[in-house]
Design a protein around this motif. Structure first.
Motif, PDB file in Angstrom:
ATOM      1  N   ARG A  33       0.844  -1.205   0.000  1.00  0.00           N
ATOM      2  CA  ARG A  33       0.000   0.000   0.000  1.00  0.00           C
ATOM      3  C   ARG A  33       0.874   1.248   0.000  1.00  0.00           C
ATOM      4  O   ARG A  33       0.632   2.186  -0.722  1.00  0.00           O
ATOM      5  CB  ARG A  33      -0.897  -0.050   1.245  1.00  0.00           C
ATOM      6  CG  ARG A  33      -1.767   1.159   1.466  1.00  0.00           C
ATOM      7  CD  ARG A  33      -2.988   1.131   0.540  1.00  0.00           C
ATOM      8  NE  ARG A  33      -3.819   2.293   0.727  1.00  0.00           N
ATOM      9  CZ  ARG A  33      -3.619   3.451   0.121  1.00  0.00           C
ATOM     10  NH1 ARG A  33      -2.629   3.584  -0.721  1.00  0.00           N
ATOM     11  NH2 ARG A  33      -4.412   4.469   0.345  1.00  0.00           N
ATOM     12  N   TYR A  34       1.890   1.255   0.860  1.00  0.00           N
ATOM     13  CA  TYR A  34       2.703   2.453   0.987  1.00  0.00           C
ATOM     14  C   TYR A  34       4.009   2.357   0.208  1.00  0.00           C
ATOM     15  O   TYR A  34       4.864   3.224   0.330  1.00  0.00           O
ATOM     16  CB  TYR A  34       2.954   2.757   2.464  1.00  0.00           C
ATOM     17  CG  TYR A  34       1.681   3.157   3.160  1.00  0.00           C
ATOM     18  CD1 TYR A  34       0.946   4.237   2.683  1.00  0.00           C
ATOM     19  CD2 TYR A  34       1.204   2.450   4.241  1.00  0.00           C
ATOM     20  CE1 TYR A  34      -0.237   4.589   3.280  1.00  0.00           C
ATOM     21  CE2 TYR A  34       0.008   2.803   4.849  1.00  0.00           C
ATOM     22  CZ  TYR A  34      -0.711   3.879   4.367  1.00  0.00           C
ATOM     23  OH  TYR A  34      -1.884   4.239   4.948  1.00  0.00           O
ATOM     24  N   GLY A  35       4.169   1.301  -0.555  1.00  0.00           N
ATOM     25  CA  GLY A  35       5.361   1.200  -1.392  1.00  0.00           C
ATOM     26  C   GLY A  35       6.630   1.278  -0.580  1.00  0.00           C
ATOM     27  O   GLY A  35       7.463   2.150  -0.786  1.00  0.00           O
ATOM     28  N   LEU A  36       6.809   0.377   0.371  1.00  0.00           N
ATOM     29  CA  LEU A  36       7.973   0.486   1.258  1.00  0.00           C
ATOM     30  C   LEU A  36       9.280   0.083   0.607  1.00  0.00           C
ATOM     31  O   LEU A  36      10.329   0.168   1.214  1.00  0.00           O
ATOM     32  CB  LEU A  36       7.744  -0.343   2.536  1.00  0.00           C
ATOM     33  CG  LEU A  36       6.700   0.265   3.475  1.00  0.00           C
ATOM     34  CD1 LEU A  36       6.570  -0.554   4.747  1.00  0.00           C
ATOM     35  CD2 LEU A  36       7.062   1.700   3.846  1.00  0.00           C
ATOM     36  N   ILE A  37       9.216  -0.374  -0.618  1.00  0.00           N
ATOM     37  CA  ILE A  37      10.448  -0.647  -1.359  1.00  0.00           C
ATOM     38  C   ILE A  37      10.693   0.589  -2.225  1.00  0.00           C
ATOM     39  O   ILE A  37       9.970   0.806  -3.188  1.00  0.00           O
ATOM     40  CB  ILE A  37      10.285  -1.885  -2.269  1.00  0.00           C
ATOM     41  CG1 ILE A  37       9.477  -3.000  -1.599  1.00  0.00           C
ATOM     42  CG2 ILE A  37      11.635  -2.360  -2.780  1.00  0.00           C
ATOM     43  CD1 ILE A  37      10.166  -3.765  -0.511  1.00  0.00           C
ATOM     44  N   PRO A  38      11.691   1.429  -1.895  1.00  0.00           N
ATOM     45  CA  PRO A  38      11.859   2.663  -2.671  1.00  0.00           C
ATOM     46  C   PRO A  38      12.337   2.366  -4.084  1.00  0.00           C
ATOM     47  O   PRO A  38      12.983   1.346  -4.320  1.00  0.00           O
ATOM     48  CB  PRO A  38      12.911   3.439  -1.885  1.00  0.00           C
ATOM     49  CG  PRO A  38      13.688   2.396  -1.176  1.00  0.00           C
ATOM     50  CD  PRO A  38      12.728   1.273  -0.873  1.00  0.00           C
ATOM     51  N   PRO A  39      12.041   3.275  -5.024  1.00  0.00           N
ATOM     52  CA  PRO A  39      12.350   3.008  -6.426  1.00  0.00           C
ATOM     53  C   PRO A  39      13.834   2.995  -6.745  1.00  0.00           C
ATOM     54  O   PRO A  39      14.231   2.462  -7.769  1.00  0.00           O
ATOM     55  CB  PRO A  39      11.638   4.148  -7.161  1.00  0.00           C
ATOM     56  CG  PRO A  39      11.431   5.201  -6.143  1.00  0.00           C
ATOM     57  CD  PRO A  39      11.270   4.508  -4.839  1.00  0.00           C
ATOM     58  N   ASP A  40      14.677   3.580  -5.877  1.00  0.00           N
ATOM     59  CA  ASP A  40      16.111   3.562  -6.178  1.00  0.00           C
ATOM     60  C   ASP A  40      16.822   2.475  -5.379  1.00  0.00           C
ATOM     61  O   ASP A  40      17.978   2.606  -5.028  1.00  0.00           O
ATOM     62  CB  ASP A  40      16.758   4.940  -5.937  1.00  0.00           C
ATOM     63  CG  ASP A  40      16.576   5.436  -4.510  1.00  0.00           C
ATOM     64  OD1 ASP A  40      15.791   4.819  -3.754  1.00  0.00           O
ATOM     65  OD2 ASP A  40      17.220   6.438  -4.147  1.00  0.00           O
TER      66      ASP A  40
END
Ligand SMILES: Nc1nc2c(c(=O)[nH]1)N[C@H]1C(S)=C(S)[C@@H](COP(=O)(O)O)O[C@H]1N2
Ligand SMILES: [Mo]
Length: 253
Positions: A33-40
């Protein structure tokens, strides 16, 4: 098992224990839901970025607020980082006092829209006196005035599938926020600085103001706000131009 899956397990496992919630399945849902895996998170430094981001995300609740100051604490001088574009279309819009400027809000929204500056100024207002710190080592306290980004997001109706808000400016220094920061009450689309309309140097006619992250997340000279479910296909896929320049996507302070 891939490195990504290991990292994911670590984050969701940590979430389950820190948040004290029932098991990994719930933690997985929150991580998603909160996207805890950052895109970088790719590459050698990726694991560190991921842990910092996830730890801050878990430890800082949705309602944690950046400190606000009184008028007497406002800084005298305000440095500039990132001069306005010297070219059209920005110069043309500036010359006409931004009468022809529009903010486009699109992507994963129910009602894509474009807004003039006057329309944005007629929205409910929000004011904050907060500290903005640049990664280069200087900072200042200033009063910002504008509309809460959450108001604009609710106005256009964000899709269930959306995970990030992408800010596209006229100078290419794009960045993005996850929805937790996008809906945070201190995240503004600001058009006034210390009681006056934004000067071009400080991001006219409209800039993001993101009180809980370093200055570069407060994108100036906005042109477009786009809701997306993934950042993979934008730029080099790391959620911002800043990772390309050596700075992390998540810049929480
Ligand atoms: N579009 C755009 N936004 C930007 C920048 C930029 O170069 N272009 N610089 C960032 C950086 S590094 C900082 S510290 C702040 C500085 O804001 P200020 O110039 O109003 O002090 O704006 C941020 N927003
Ligand atoms: Mo900065």
């Amino acid at each position: 098992m891939s490195e990504f899956l290991n990292r994911r397990k670590l984050i969701t496992g940590g979430l389950a224990s820190v948040a004290g919630i029932a098991g990994l399945a719930a933690a997985e849902r929150i991580a998603d839901r909160y996207g805890l895996i950052p895109p970088d998170s790719g590459g050698v430094w990726g694991v560190g970025e991921t842990l910092t981001y996830a730890a801050q995300r878990v430890l800082m609740s949705h309602h944690s607020m950046a400190r606000e100051f009184s008028r007497s604490e406002v800084s005298k001088g305000i440095p500039v980082s990132g001069l306005p574009p010297k070219t059209d279309p920005y110069q043309r819009l500036l010359a006409n006092n931004f009468k022809d400027w529009r903010l486009t809000v699109d992507g994963l929204v129910a009602r894509p829209a474009t807004f003039s500056l006057d329309q944005i100024k007629r929205m409910p207002t929000s004011t904050q006196i907060t500290h903005q710190a640049c990664e280069e080592g200087w900072s200042f306290i200033a009063e910002w005035h504008g509309v809460a980004l959450s108001y604009v997001l609710n106005f256009v109706g964000v899709s269930e599938r959306a995970k990030y808000v992408v800010f596209a400016p006229y100078d290419g220094m794009w960045d993005s926020l996850d929805l937790l920061d996008a809906y945070h009450p201190q995240t503004l689309l600001a058009y006034n600085l210390n009681g006056k309309g934004l000067s071009a140097d400080h991001g006219a006619p409209l800039r993001a103001r993101v009180a809980r992250q370093l200055g570069y997340k407060s994108v100036k000279f906005l042109s477009r706000v786009t809701l997306v479910d993934s950042l993979k296909n934008i730029g080099t896929g790391r959620g911002s131009i800043n990772p390309d320049l050596g700075y992390s996507w998540y810049a929480g302070i």
